[in-house]
Design a protein around this motif. Structure first.
Motif, PDB file in Angstrom:
ATOM      1  N   LEU A  17      -1.097 -12.856 -11.574  1.00  0.00           N
ATOM      2  CA  LEU A  17      -1.253 -14.325 -11.675  1.00  0.00           C
ATOM      3  C   LEU A  17       0.132 -14.835 -11.820  1.00  0.00           C
ATOM      4  O   LEU A  17       0.712 -15.943 -11.222  1.00  0.00           O
ATOM      5  CB  LEU A  17      -2.470 -14.670 -12.362  1.00  0.00           C
ATOM      6  CG  LEU A  17      -2.123 -16.211 -12.751  1.00  0.00           C
ATOM      7  CD1 LEU A  17      -2.767 -17.051 -11.412  1.00  0.00           C
ATOM      8  CD2 LEU A  17      -3.240 -16.558 -13.694  1.00  0.00           C
ATOM      9  N   PHE A  18       0.910 -14.413 -12.985  1.00  0.00           N
ATOM     10  CA  PHE A  18       1.952 -15.197 -13.541  1.00  0.00           C
ATOM     11  C   PHE A  18       3.325 -14.747 -12.410  1.00  0.00           C
ATOM     12  O   PHE A  18       3.890 -15.689 -12.199  1.00  0.00           O
ATOM     13  CB  PHE A  18       2.238 -14.896 -14.972  1.00  0.00           C
ATOM     14  CG  PHE A  18       1.500 -15.486 -15.915  1.00  0.00           C
ATOM     15  CD1 PHE A  18       2.093 -16.685 -16.372  1.00  0.00           C
ATOM     16  CD2 PHE A  18       0.278 -15.170 -16.199  1.00  0.00           C
ATOM     17  CE1 PHE A  18       1.455 -17.392 -17.388  1.00  0.00           C
ATOM     18  CE2 PHE A  18      -0.240 -15.807 -17.218  1.00  0.00           C
ATOM     19  CZ  PHE A  18       0.143 -17.240 -17.554  1.00  0.00           C
ATOM     20  N   HIS A  19       3.205 -13.470 -11.959  1.00  0.00           N
ATOM     21  CA  HIS A  19       4.235 -13.211 -11.040  1.00  0.00           C
ATOM     22  C   HIS A  19       4.078 -14.035  -9.776  1.00  0.00           C
ATOM     23  O   HIS A  19       5.183 -14.481  -9.169  1.00  0.00           O
ATOM     24  CB  HIS A  19       4.086 -11.741 -10.732  1.00  0.00           C
ATOM     25  CG  HIS A  19       5.324 -11.270  -9.837  1.00  0.00           C
ATOM     26  ND1 HIS A  19       5.197 -11.172  -8.229  1.00  0.00           N
ATOM     27  CD2 HIS A  19       6.708 -11.024  -9.973  1.00  0.00           C
ATOM     28  CE1 HIS A  19       6.144 -10.802  -7.852  1.00  0.00           C
ATOM     29  NE2 HIS A  19       7.046 -10.597  -8.756  1.00  0.00           N
ATOM     30  N   ALA A  64      -4.414 -19.026 -16.584  1.00  0.00           N
ATOM     31  CA  ALA A  64      -4.226 -18.453 -17.780  1.00  0.00           C
ATOM     32  C   ALA A  64      -3.192 -18.952 -18.578  1.00  0.00           C
ATOM     33  O   ALA A  64      -2.289 -19.836 -18.235  1.00  0.00           O
ATOM     34  CB  ALA A  64      -3.762 -16.814 -17.775  1.00  0.00           C
ATOM     35  N   ILE A  65      -3.460 -19.064 -20.212  1.00  0.00           N
ATOM     36  CA  ILE A  65      -2.580 -19.668 -20.871  1.00  0.00           C
ATOM     37  C   ILE A  65      -2.437 -18.796 -22.256  1.00  0.00           C
ATOM     38  O   ILE A  65      -3.558 -17.690 -22.532  1.00  0.00           O
ATOM     39  CB  ILE A  65      -3.217 -21.071 -21.394  1.00  0.00           C
ATOM     40  CG1 ILE A  65      -2.030 -21.730 -22.233  1.00  0.00           C
ATOM     41  CG2 ILE A  65      -4.750 -20.918 -22.027  1.00  0.00           C
ATOM     42  CD1 ILE A  65      -2.790 -23.219 -22.366  1.00  0.00           C
ATOM     43  N   PHE A  66      -1.376 -18.738 -22.888  1.00  0.00           N
ATOM     44  CA  PHE A  66      -1.183 -18.146 -24.212  1.00  0.00           C
ATOM     45  C   PHE A  66      -0.646 -19.038 -25.289  1.00  0.00           C
ATOM     46  O   PHE A  66      -0.068 -20.025 -24.939  1.00  0.00           O
ATOM     47  CB  PHE A  66      -0.025 -16.817 -24.135  1.00  0.00           C
ATOM     48  CG  PHE A  66      -0.673 -15.676 -23.114  1.00  0.00           C
ATOM     49  CD1 PHE A  66      -1.167 -14.727 -23.875  1.00  0.00           C
ATOM     50  CD2 PHE A  66      -0.323 -15.873 -21.661  1.00  0.00           C
ATOM     51  CE1 PHE A  66      -1.589 -13.711 -22.935  1.00  0.00           C
ATOM     52  CE2 PHE A  66      -0.759 -14.788 -20.917  1.00  0.00           C
ATOM     53  CZ  PHE A  66      -1.517 -13.872 -21.348  1.00  0.00           C
ATOM     54  N   PHE A  67      -1.286 -18.750 -26.480  1.00  0.00           N
ATOM     55  CA  PHE A  67      -0.755 -19.408 -27.766  1.00  0.00           C
ATOM     56  C   PHE A  67      -0.355 -18.239 -28.548  1.00  0.00           C
ATOM     57  O   PHE A  67      -1.111 -17.284 -28.831  1.00  0.00           O
ATOM     58  CB  PHE A  67      -1.801 -20.154 -28.279  1.00  0.00           C
ATOM     59  CG  PHE A  67      -2.512 -21.260 -27.484  1.00  0.00           C
ATOM     60  CD1 PHE A  67      -1.978 -22.515 -27.732  1.00  0.00           C
ATOM     61  CD2 PHE A  67      -3.531 -21.262 -26.466  1.00  0.00           C
ATOM     62  CE1 PHE A  67      -2.298 -23.631 -27.030  1.00  0.00           C
ATOM     63  CE2 PHE A  67      -3.934 -22.205 -25.878  1.00  0.00           C
ATOM     64  CZ  PHE A  67      -3.203 -23.428 -26.065  1.00  0.00           C
ATOM     65  N   THR A  68       0.888 -18.351 -28.909  1.00  0.00           N
ATOM     66  CA  THR A  68       1.501 -17.426 -30.127  1.00  0.00           C
ATOM     67  C   THR A  68       1.842 -18.216 -31.385  1.00  0.00           C
ATOM     68  O   THR A  68       2.327 -19.285 -31.411  1.00  0.00           O
ATOM     69  CB  THR A  68       2.626 -16.480 -29.383  1.00  0.00           C
ATOM     70  OG1 THR A  68       3.844 -17.567 -29.172  1.00  0.00           O
ATOM     71  CG2 THR A  68       2.272 -15.957 -28.216  1.00  0.00           C
ATOM     72  N   ARG A  69       1.602 -17.407 -32.302  1.00  0.00           N
ATOM     73  CA  ARG A  69       1.877 -17.882 -33.996  1.00  0.00           C
ATOM     74  C   ARG A  69       3.429 -18.116 -33.866  1.00  0.00           C
ATOM     75  O   ARG A  69       4.176 -17.035 -33.453  1.00  0.00           O
ATOM     76  CB  ARG A  69       1.188 -17.054 -34.770  1.00  0.00           C
ATOM     77  CG  ARG A  69       1.331 -17.595 -36.223  1.00  0.00           C
ATOM     78  CD  ARG A  69       0.709 -16.857 -37.330  1.00  0.00           C
ATOM     79  NE  ARG A  69      -0.769 -16.387 -37.176  1.00  0.00           N
ATOM     80  CZ  ARG A  69      -1.577 -16.949 -37.431  1.00  0.00           C
ATOM     81  NH1 ARG A  69      -1.505 -18.235 -38.154  1.00  0.00           N
ATOM     82  NH2 ARG A  69      -3.004 -16.465 -37.293  1.00  0.00           N
ATOM     83  N   VAL A  84       2.014 -20.651 -19.140  1.00  0.00           N
ATOM     84  CA  VAL A  84       0.672 -21.122 -18.750  1.00  0.00           C
ATOM     85  C   VAL A  84       0.968 -21.001 -17.127  1.00  0.00           C
ATOM     86  O   VAL A  84       2.108 -21.314 -16.655  1.00  0.00           O
ATOM     87  CB  VAL A  84      -0.037 -22.513 -18.999  1.00  0.00           C
ATOM     88  CG1 VAL A  84       1.246 -23.734 -18.666  1.00  0.00           C
ATOM     89  CG2 VAL A  84      -0.941 -22.902 -18.454  1.00  0.00           C
ATOM     90  N   ALA A  85      -0.044 -20.419 -16.440  1.00  0.00           N
ATOM     91  CA  ALA A  85       0.094 -20.479 -14.797  1.00  0.00           C
ATOM     92  C   ALA A  85      -1.500 -20.667 -14.350  1.00  0.00           C
ATOM     93  O   ALA A  85      -2.439 -20.458 -14.951  1.00  0.00           O
ATOM     94  CB  ALA A  85       0.492 -19.207 -14.615  1.00  0.00           C
TER      95      ALA A  85
END
Length: 178
Positions: A17-19, A64-69, A84-85
């Motif tokens: 997806l991200f690529h 999709a999405i990511f959250f990092t500390r 996010v993509a």
């Protein structure tokens, strides 16, 4: 569309997806770079330091999405939203905004108080992000486009002044992303 938590079993699907999304919008080099980052984040997803969420339709990942500390010296629970993509076929339909809102609500339930991101102000302002001065909150590394450093408080009206430079997860500790 349903939103679910991503785990290590989603690595190939997330990477693809991200690529695809970043190659389409930013070129093949950026697609490879962000695809590798998304793969590394998916492999490290632990629902604490790295939180991944995916939007699915008919069993297929469409966003999709990511959250990092982020770790500051000050006592603050902070996360960074990135990357996010949304698949090109589903862009402009509110998938990205739905993922962001879902993620922000999840972080509120965890008592996080601040979320930052590094991206397009026109897109992220739709979900409450505002341009941040680095005098208020520093980025983990020097920014190539300071106008893309954005944030929002999850409780209250104001973002606290944080004097320390935060530490990010190791996957983001590379100047190529900043």
């Amino acid at each position: 569309m349903n939103i679910r938590t991503l785990d290590r079993g989603n690595e190939q699907e997330v990477a693809k997806l991200f690529h695809s999304v970043f190659s389409s919008s930013e070129g093949e080099g950026e697609g490879r770079l962000i695809g590798r980052l998304a793969t590394a984040l998916t492999a490290r997803t632990d629902n604490q330091e790295v939180i991944g969420m995916g939007a699915c339709e008919h069993g297929k990942l469409i966003g999709a999405i990511f959250f990092t500390r982020l770790r500051f010296k000050e006592p603050v629970e902070a996360y960074m939203l990135s990357p996010v993509a949304v698949s090109t076929a589903h862009q402009g339909k509110g998938v990205g905004q739905a993922l962001i809102r879902h993620g922000l609500n999840s972080l509120k339930n965890r008592s996080a108080s601040l979320v930052v991101t590094y991206g397009d102000p026109a897109f992220y302002s739709k979900t409450g992000f505002e341009v941040l001065s680095q005098d208020l909150v520093q980025a983990p590394r020097p920014l190539s486009m300071p106008q893309g450093w954005l944030g929002q408080p999850l409780f209250g009206d104001a973002i606290p002044i944080l004097k320390s430079r935060p530490a990010c997860v190791p996957e983001f500790d590379d100047p190529a992303y900043w």
